[in-house]
Design a protein around this motif. Structure first.
Motif, PDB file in Angstrom:
ATOM      1  N   ASN A  29       0.831  -1.213   0.000  1.00 31.18           N
ATOM      2  CA  ASN A  29       0.000   0.000   0.000  1.00 31.18           C
ATOM      3  C   ASN A  29       0.862   1.259   0.000  1.00 31.18           C
ATOM      4  OD1 ASN A  29       0.914  -0.038   2.612  1.00 31.18           O
ATOM      5  ND2 ASN A  29      -1.045   0.523   3.533  1.00 31.18           N
ATOM      6  N   ASP A  48      14.884  -5.973   4.355  1.00 29.79           N
ATOM      7  CA  ASP A  48      15.211  -7.401   4.272  1.00 29.79           C
ATOM      8  C   ASP A  48      14.160  -8.195   3.494  1.00 29.79           C
ATOM      9  OD1 ASP A  48      13.163  -7.211   6.061  1.00 29.79           O
ATOM     10  OD2 ASP A  48      14.123  -8.381   7.655  1.00 29.79           O
ATOM     11  N   SER A  49      13.331  -7.518   2.714  1.00 27.30           N
ATOM     12  CA  SER A  49      12.300  -8.198   1.921  1.00 27.30           C
ATOM     13  C   SER A  49      12.932  -9.028   0.797  1.00 27.30           C
ATOM     14  CB  SER A  49      11.348  -7.150   1.323  1.00 27.30           C
ATOM     15  OG  SER A  49      10.704  -7.654   0.178  1.00 27.30           O
ATOM     16  N   PHE A  51      11.250 -10.145  -1.703  1.00 28.20           N
ATOM     17  CA  PHE A  51      10.652  -9.597  -2.927  1.00 28.20           C
ATOM     18  C   PHE A  51      11.514  -8.441  -3.446  1.00 28.20           C
ATOM     19  CE2 PHE A  51       8.103  -6.569  -5.214  1.00 28.20           C
ATOM     20  CZ  PHE A  51       7.383  -7.360  -6.096  1.00 28.20           C
ATOM     21  N   LEU A  77      -1.630 -12.661  -0.693  1.00 30.97           N
ATOM     22  CA  LEU A  77      -0.300 -12.229  -1.128  1.00 30.97           C
ATOM     23  C   LEU A  77       0.400 -11.377  -0.075  1.00 30.97           C
ATOM     24  CD1 LEU A  77      -1.061 -11.509  -4.885  1.00 30.97           C
ATOM     25  CD2 LEU A  77      -0.058 -13.561  -3.860  1.00 30.97           C
ATOM     26  N   ALA A  78      -0.141 -11.351   1.137  1.00 27.12           N
ATOM     27  CA  ALA A  78       0.470 -10.553   2.206  1.00 27.12           C
ATOM     28  C   ALA A  78       1.321 -11.408   3.138  1.00 27.12           C
ATOM     29  CB  ALA A  78      -0.610  -9.824   3.009  1.00 27.12           C
ATOM     30  N   GLY A  79       1.453 -12.689   2.853  1.00 30.83           N
ATOM     31  CA  GLY A  79       2.230 -13.571   3.729  1.00 30.83           C
ATOM     32  C   GLY A  79       3.655 -13.749   3.238  1.00 30.83           C
ATOM     33  N   ARG A  81       6.973 -15.619   1.451  1.00 32.03           N
ATOM     34  CA  ARG A  81       7.051 -16.131   0.071  1.00 32.03           C
ATOM     35  C   ARG A  81       6.557 -17.568  -0.055  1.00 32.03           C
ATOM     36  NH1 ARG A  81      12.356 -15.205  -3.095  1.00 32.03           N
ATOM     37  NH2 ARG A  81      11.185 -13.538  -4.074  1.00 32.03           N
TER      38      ARG A  81
HETATM   39  C1  LIG Z   1      -2.364  -3.856   3.181  1.00 29.74           C
HETATM   40  C2  LIG Z   1      -0.922  -4.266   3.200  1.00 29.74           C
HETATM   41  C3  LIG Z   1       0.034  -3.419   2.671  1.00 29.74           C
HETATM   42  C4  LIG Z   1       1.390  -3.772   2.663  1.00 29.74           C
HETATM   43  N1  LIG Z   1       2.293  -2.900   2.130  1.00 29.74           N
HETATM   44  C5  LIG Z   1       3.604  -3.205   2.143  1.00 29.74           C
HETATM   45  C6  LIG Z   1       4.558  -2.297   1.584  1.00 29.74           C
HETATM   46  O1  LIG Z   1       4.211  -1.238   1.053  1.00 29.74           O
HETATM   47  N2  LIG Z   1       5.877  -2.645   1.637  1.00 29.74           N
HETATM   48  C7  LIG Z   1       6.294  -3.832   2.200  1.00 29.74           C
HETATM   49  O2  LIG Z   1       7.510  -4.078   2.255  1.00 29.74           O
HETATM   50  N3  LIG Z   1       5.398  -4.736   2.710  1.00 29.74           N
HETATM   51  C8  LIG Z   1       4.080  -4.444   2.684  1.00 29.74           C
HETATM   52  N4  LIG Z   1       3.161  -5.338   3.189  1.00 29.74           N
HETATM   53  C9  LIG Z   1       3.656  -6.659   3.611  1.00 29.74           C
HETATM   54  C10 LIG Z   1       3.838  -7.558   2.357  1.00 29.74           C
HETATM   55  O3  LIG Z   1       2.544  -7.857   1.818  1.00 29.74           O
HETATM   56  C11 LIG Z   1       4.535  -8.889   2.647  1.00 29.74           C
HETATM   57  O4  LIG Z   1       4.055  -9.438   3.838  1.00 29.74           O
HETATM   58  C12 LIG Z   1       6.032  -8.709   2.788  1.00 29.74           C
HETATM   59  O5  LIG Z   1       6.550  -7.988   1.699  1.00 29.74           O
HETATM   60  C13 LIG Z   1       6.688 -10.066   2.794  1.00 29.74           C
HETATM   61  O6  LIG Z   1       8.089  -9.913   2.917  1.00 29.74           O
HETATM   62  P1  LIG Z   1       9.076 -10.683   1.913  1.00 29.74           P
HETATM   63  O7  LIG Z   1       9.208  -9.833   0.676  1.00 29.74           O
HETATM   64  O8  LIG Z   1      10.370 -10.766   2.679  1.00 29.74           O
HETATM   65  O9  LIG Z   1       8.491 -12.029   1.627  1.00 29.74           O
HETATM   66  C14 LIG Z   1       1.798  -5.002   3.209  1.00 29.74           C
HETATM   67  C15 LIG Z   1       0.836  -5.866   3.738  1.00 29.74           C
HETATM   68  C16 LIG Z   1      -0.513  -5.500   3.738  1.00 29.74           C
HETATM   69  C17 LIG Z   1      -1.529  -6.446   4.311  1.00 29.74           C
END
Ligand SMILES: Cc1cc2nc3c(=O)[nH]c(=O)nc-3n(C[C@H](O)[C@H](O)[C@H](O)COP(=O)(O)O)c2cc1C
Length: 172
Positions: A29, A48-49, A51, A77-79, A81
């Motif tokens: 977001n 540390d993402s 993605f 898709l918020a969990g 990888r």
């Molecule tokens: C509504 C919402 C918005 C999110 N926005 C971001 C964002 O802008 N940047 C981010 O790094 N993660 C954001 N997240 C978390 C990612 O969806 C995700 O959990 C995270 O990137 C996973 O980390 P990874 O890349 O190490 O797997 C958001 C989660 C939700 C539910």
């Protein structure tokens, strides 16, 4: 910031491996509009993402702006990888012509090339040059505020086409 209502997007990128191209997609977001000429947008990721790692290597990403009906996609898709992978494989999506990253069906979308990055605190801001964009204005947007997903209650405000009225639409 929990009280600041935002849209909800799916950002996508990929990693080329010896076994082929592995796509990834996450809910975000933090999309921001920076410049119209040239067209630049930004996203912010935890440093540390995993993605973000892929995005910085591929140099390309897409962002799809979710309609109200895509709440479940946003959740899935918020969990991490490992949990996302099966959902990414099932997405109604196609690789974008300009970025190669997945673009979701039924959403407005932008395809971007990496223009710049800034490590700021515990996040990295990535600036994207918009290579291509498409518009699907038929559905009301999905909105995130107070840690929950919402749909805009005024359907007229959500679906009216104000593109002929200029960048700021009916606000002017
Ligand atoms: C509504 C919402 C918005 C999110 N926005 C971001 C964002 O802008 N940047 C981010 O790094 N993660 C954001 N997240 C978390 C990612 O969806 C995700 O959990 C995270 O990137 C996973 O980390 P990874 O890349 O190490 O797997 C958001 C989660 C939700 C539910």
């Amino acid at each position: 910031m929990r009280t600041f209502a935002t849209g909800v997007c799916v950002a996508s990128t990929y990693r080329d491996t010896p076994d082929g191209r592995r796509h990834d997609a996450v809910t975000v977001n933090s999309l921001g509009s920076i410049s119209l000429d040239p067209p630049l947008v930004c996203l912010s990721f935890r440093r540390d993402s995993v993605f973000l790692d892929d995005l910085l290597v591929s140099g390309h990403w897409a962002v799809s702006i979710l309609p109200a009906g895509a709440r479940e996609t946003a959740r899935r898709l918020a969990g991490p990888r490992a949990a996302r992978a099966a959902h990414v494989a099932e997405l109604p999506a196609r690789p974008g012509d300009r970025s190669g990253a997945l673009v979701l069906a039924g959403a407005s979308w932008l395809e971007c090339g990496l223009r710049d990055r800034f490590d700021l605190g515990d996040h990295t801001l990535v600036i994207g040059h918009v290579l291509a964009a498409g518009h699907d204005g038929r559905s009301p947007a999905l909105v995130f505020v107070h840690g929950r997903y919402h749909t805009i209650a005024d359907p007229y405000a959500a679906i009216v086409d104000v593109s002929g009225a200029g960048h700021w639409g009916e606000a002017l």
